[in-house]
Motif scaffolding. Structure first.
Motif, PDB file in Angstrom:
ATOM      1  N   GLU A  32       0.830  -1.207   0.000  1.00 57.03           N
ATOM      2  CA  GLU A  32       0.000   0.000   0.000  1.00 57.03           C
ATOM      3  C   GLU A  32       0.866   1.260   0.000  1.00 57.03           C
ATOM      4  O   GLU A  32       0.578   2.228  -0.708  1.00 57.03           O
ATOM      5  N   PHE A  33       1.937   1.250   0.777  1.00 50.00           N
ATOM      6  CA  PHE A  33       2.831   2.406   0.830  1.00 50.00           C
ATOM      7  C   PHE A  33       3.482   2.653  -0.525  1.00 50.00           C
ATOM      8  O   PHE A  33       3.584   3.790  -0.984  1.00 50.00           O
ATOM      9  N   THR A  34       3.906   1.569  -1.189  1.00 48.94           N
ATOM     10  CA  THR A  34       4.525   1.700  -2.505  1.00 48.94           C
ATOM     11  C   THR A  34       3.530   2.284  -3.508  1.00 48.94           C
ATOM     12  O   THR A  34       3.883   3.152  -4.312  1.00 48.94           O
ATOM     13  N   LYS A  35       2.289   1.813  -3.467  1.00 47.92           N
ATOM     14  CA  LYS A  35       1.269   2.323  -4.381  1.00 47.92           C
ATOM     15  C   LYS A  35       1.018   3.814  -4.151  1.00 47.92           C
ATOM     16  O   LYS A  35       0.927   4.589  -5.113  1.00 47.92           O
ATOM     17  N   ILE A  36       0.951   4.241  -2.902  1.00 52.02           N
ATOM     18  CA  ILE A  36       0.734   5.655  -2.579  1.00 52.02           C
ATOM     19  C   ILE A  36       1.940   6.483  -3.017  1.00 52.02           C
ATOM     20  O   ILE A  36       1.788   7.576  -3.577  1.00 52.02           O
ATOM     21  N   ALA A  37       3.141   5.978  -2.785  1.00 52.37           N
ATOM     22  CA  ALA A  37       4.351   6.711  -3.163  1.00 52.37           C
ATOM     23  C   ALA A  37       4.448   6.868  -4.682  1.00 52.37           C
ATOM     24  O   ALA A  37       4.817   7.939  -5.179  1.00 52.37           O
ATOM     25  N   ILE A  38       4.104   5.837  -5.432  1.00 51.91           N
ATOM     26  CA  ILE A  38       4.145   5.923  -6.894  1.00 51.91           C
ATOM     27  C   ILE A  38       3.099   6.918  -7.397  1.00 51.91           C
ATOM     28  O   ILE A  38       3.388   7.740  -8.277  1.00 51.91           O
ATOM     29  N   ALA A  39       1.894   6.858  -6.847  1.00 53.06           N
ATOM     30  CA  ALA A  39       0.846   7.783  -7.270  1.00 53.06           C
ATOM     31  C   ALA A  39       1.236   9.230  -6.970  1.00 53.06           C
ATOM     32  O   ALA A  39       1.020  10.124  -7.796  1.00 53.06           O
ATOM     33  N   THR A  40       1.842   9.456  -5.820  1.00 53.74           N
ATOM     34  CA  THR A  40       2.286  10.806  -5.467  1.00 53.74           C
ATOM     35  C   THR A  40       3.399  11.272  -6.394  1.00 53.74           C
ATOM     36  O   THR A  40       3.406  12.420  -6.845  1.00 53.74           O
ATOM     37  N   SER A  41       4.329  10.397  -6.705  1.00 53.80           N
ATOM     38  CA  SER A  41       5.429  10.741  -7.612  1.00 53.80           C
ATOM     39  C   SER A  41       4.917  11.084  -9.007  1.00 53.80           C
ATOM     40  O   SER A  41       5.380  12.044  -9.633  1.00 53.80           O
ATOM     41  N   ILE A  42       3.963  10.316  -9.493  1.00 57.02           N
ATOM     42  CA  ILE A  42       3.381  10.594 -10.807  1.00 57.02           C
ATOM     43  C   ILE A  42       2.678  11.952 -10.785  1.00 57.02           C
ATOM     44  O   ILE A  42       2.799  12.739 -11.728  1.00 57.02           O
ATOM     45  N   GLY A  43       1.970  12.237  -9.711  1.00 57.30           N
ATOM     46  CA  GLY A  43       1.302  13.537  -9.581  1.00 57.30           C
ATOM     47  C   GLY A  43       2.291  14.688  -9.587  1.00 57.30           C
ATOM     48  O   GLY A  43       2.064  15.708 -10.249  1.00 57.30           O
ATOM     49  N   PHE A  44       3.391  14.543  -8.837  1.00 60.75           N
ATOM     50  CA  PHE A  44       4.427  15.582  -8.834  1.00 60.75           C
ATOM     51  C   PHE A  44       5.011  15.769 -10.223  1.00 60.75           C
ATOM     52  O   PHE A  44       5.237  16.903 -10.677  1.00 60.75           O
ATOM     53  N   ALA A  45       5.273  14.674 -10.933  1.00 65.23           N
ATOM     54  CA  ALA A  45       5.851  14.763 -12.273  1.00 65.23           C
ATOM     55  C   ALA A  45       4.896  15.456 -13.242  1.00 65.23           C
ATOM     56  O   ALA A  45       5.309  16.326 -14.022  1.00 65.23           O
ATOM     57  N   ILE A  46       3.628  15.105 -13.177  1.00 69.21           N
ATOM     58  CA  ILE A  46       2.639  15.731 -14.060  1.00 69.21           C
ATOM     59  C   ILE A  46       2.551  17.229 -13.780  1.00 69.21           C
ATOM     60  O   ILE A  46       2.544  18.046 -14.712  1.00 69.21           O
ATOM     61  N   MET A  47       2.478  17.601 -12.511  1.00 70.00           N
ATOM     62  CA  MET A  47       2.408  19.026 -12.175  1.00 70.00           C
ATOM     63  C   MET A  47       3.677  19.752 -12.596  1.00 70.00           C
ATOM     64  O   MET A  47       3.622  20.905 -13.049  1.00 70.00           O
TER      65      MET A  47
END
Length: 68
Positions: A32-47
């Motif tokens: 679960e932590f890995t999934k949240i970290a990946i989603a957050t990283s993708i969001g930062f990259a998109i922004m």
């Protein structure tokens, strides 16, 4: 005395709700932590890309308008 009861009732309810929430919360497992970290990283990259492209488009327009 009743005024004190009326004033303290919401605080007591808030404390009960907070205690119930803390008891139900669990620490995320590794998956679960890995999934949240990946989603957050993708969001930062998109922004970041959106900000980069807005700045990339804004610089020439700004130079045309103000003739710097």
């Amino acid at each position: 005395m009743e005024a004190a009861g009326v004033a303290l009732a919401p605080l007591h309810q808030f404390a009960k709700d907070s205690h119930r929430l803390i008891r139900r919360c669990t620490k995320p497992d590794r998956k679960e932590f890995t999934k949240i970290a990946i989603a957050t990283s993708i969001g930062f990259a998109i922004m970041g890309f959106i900000g980069f492209f807005v700045k990339l488009i804004h610089i020439p327009i700004n130079n045309i308008i103000f003739g710097a």
